[in-house]
Scaffold this motif. Structure first.
Motif: not given
Length: 458
Positions: A391-414
């Motif tokens: 989480s972004s911490g207790d500064g009042g940000g939109w995700d300051c109380r927790g993060v979850g439900m992840p989804w991973l996507v790869g973009v581009g190839v070097g």
């Protein structure tokens, strides 16, 4: 739909589209999660389509942000100006009387590439102030995976976006209280005739019967669906089971009844088993012909922890449980009270699997962790660095109380075959339980340094 319900063999992933070009991307093996001194290639089959293909095929032309000038229902994505910090936020609550103006989450993000354009689709769950007790599923589209177009109401045409699936109105069904997406795949079968295959959505269905849980839930709100904030430890826990729906355009869905008497694909375990209370978040991956794998989470009341289990299937409909594969972390860990909402990617070069998941702390706060396994069946090992996103911490940000439900996507190839960018979409929780969908990014193969999206850099 009777023919679809009879599917029983020889499913294949990414069916006979006009052209499929697997792109080789780099992903860490577990060894590199520890040492960061080598990489192994991961093959992800992006949907590469011939621009001269039939525009009426189920896949081609339907997840298309360029349809927006012709469709007055499409809305550009608003970001609330009232938040103290919106770093990483790419998809906010719906505006006005939208179907998703109270809560959003569970992003399932798919990227489609053709010779002349890039298209993104995101299925997600939402609920409204008008019907605050019931989750529904919607679809948003984008040209770059950052700026999304959405609809405030239900879809009507196959170019619309917005609400695409609601709870069942059959009193006996397992999903009368709400639905949340967990995976969307494009599948074909010798039982289904289509020019391009059909969408299969695996989802969590909720029904209002509460679960009698005598386990240790002190200090946590273990409601299911999981509530946004730690709270009353005596809150009811709702039942949930995994379900399947099929669509030819990603918008109009038909439920496919499983063998359970409620229409679900799987039942809870017997009394005393670790998953005897509920099953949720059924993400399915394609391992090979006749081998599909479902990762899901449940709450192990005896041990007082969320845990992730595994089931396997030959046809995507009938499943055999194999047991728990990932439980709680050690004392003091960010996931001391367990792991949930798993999302697994297979490294097709060497057969390894990597999982991102939502870890639950002893105080109920959520963070995103990573684990790896040689075969995806057993031996899952957590990344020793701890969470990959907090989480972004207790500064009042939109995700300051927790993060979850992840989804991973790869973009581009070097140039050397490595992934140029990995995108981690996630649900963020802010003050008073306000939710949004965010994006964190890592470049190259350093999975220990996901950073919240701050904009394009040139």
């Amino acid at each position: 739909m009777e023919a679809i319900a009879a599917i029983n063999s020889q499913l294949t992933l990414a069916p006979k589209w006009p052209e499929i070009r697997p792109q080789t991307l780099n992903f860490h093996s577990y060894t590199t999660l520890i040492s960061r001194n080598k990489t192994t290639p991961l093959i992800l089959a992006h949907c590469t389509q011939n621009p001269n293909a039939d525009k009426q095929s189920p896949v081609d032309g339907h997840c298309r942000s360029s349809d927006s000038p012709k469709n007055p229902q499409l809305q550009s994505q608003p970001i609330s100006p009232n938040l103290s910090s919106t770093t990483g936020l790419v998809f906010d609550l719906g505006a006005g009387d939208s179907w998703d103006n109270l809560e959003i989450g569970s992003p399932v993000v798919k990227r489609f590439l053709s010779d002349d354009e890039e298209r993104w689709c995101m299925w997600y769950h939402g609920r409204s102030r008008e019907n605050p007790a019931f989750d529904s599923i919607g679809l948003a589209v984008s040209g770059n995976g950052i700026h999304w177009e959405r609809g405030g109401q239900g879809v009507r045409r196959n170019a619309d976006v917005g609400l695409v699936m609601s709870r069942s109105d059959n009193w006996w069904a397992f999903d009368t209280h709400g639905v949340r997406p967990s995976e969307v795949m494009v599948m074909s079968s010798n039982k289904v005739r289509s020019v391009a295959g059909v969408y299969w959505m695996y989802y969590t269905g909720y029904f209002p019967a509460s679960v009698d849980d005598s386990g240790d839930r002190s200090g946590l709100n273990f409601c299911n669906p999981d509530m946004a904030l730690p709270g009353d430890a005596n809150s009811d826990m709702l039942n949930s089971l995994p379900g399947l729906a099929i669509s030819q355009d990603g918008r109009h869905w038909a439920r496919i009844e499983g063998e359970h008497h409620t229409g679900a694909l799987l039942d809870v375990g017997d009394d005393g088993e670790w998953d005897s209370l509920f099953l949720a978040s059924p993400q399915v991956i394609f391992h090979g012909a006749g081998d599909l794998r479902m990762y899901y989470h449940a709450y192990d009341a005896e041990n007082g922890e969320f845990a992730i289990g595994l089931a396997r299937s030959r046809d995507g409909m009938r499943w055999l449980k194999l047991g728990k594969v990932l439980g709680a972390g050690g004392k003091g860990a960010f996931d001391e009270r367990g792991a949930m909402n798993p999302r697994v990617v297979r490294n097709r070069e060497n057969g390894e699997y990597v999982m991102v998941y939502e870890g639950v702390g002893v105080d109920g706060r959520r963070a995103i962790g990573m684990a790896a396994s040689a075969d995806g069946l057993k031996g899952w090992r957590r990344a020793p660095e701890g969470p990959v996103l907090e989480s972004s911490g207790d500064g009042g940000g939109w995700d300051c109380r927790g993060v979850g439900m992840p989804w991973l996507v790869g973009v581009g190839v070097g140039v050397g075959g490595e992934s140029e960018e990995w995108r981690l979409y996630y649900r963020g929780i802010g003050e008073e339980g306000r939710t949004g969908i965010g994006l964190a990014v890592c470049h190259g193969s350093d999975f220990g340094s996901f950073r919240r999206w701050t904009g394009f850099h040139f």
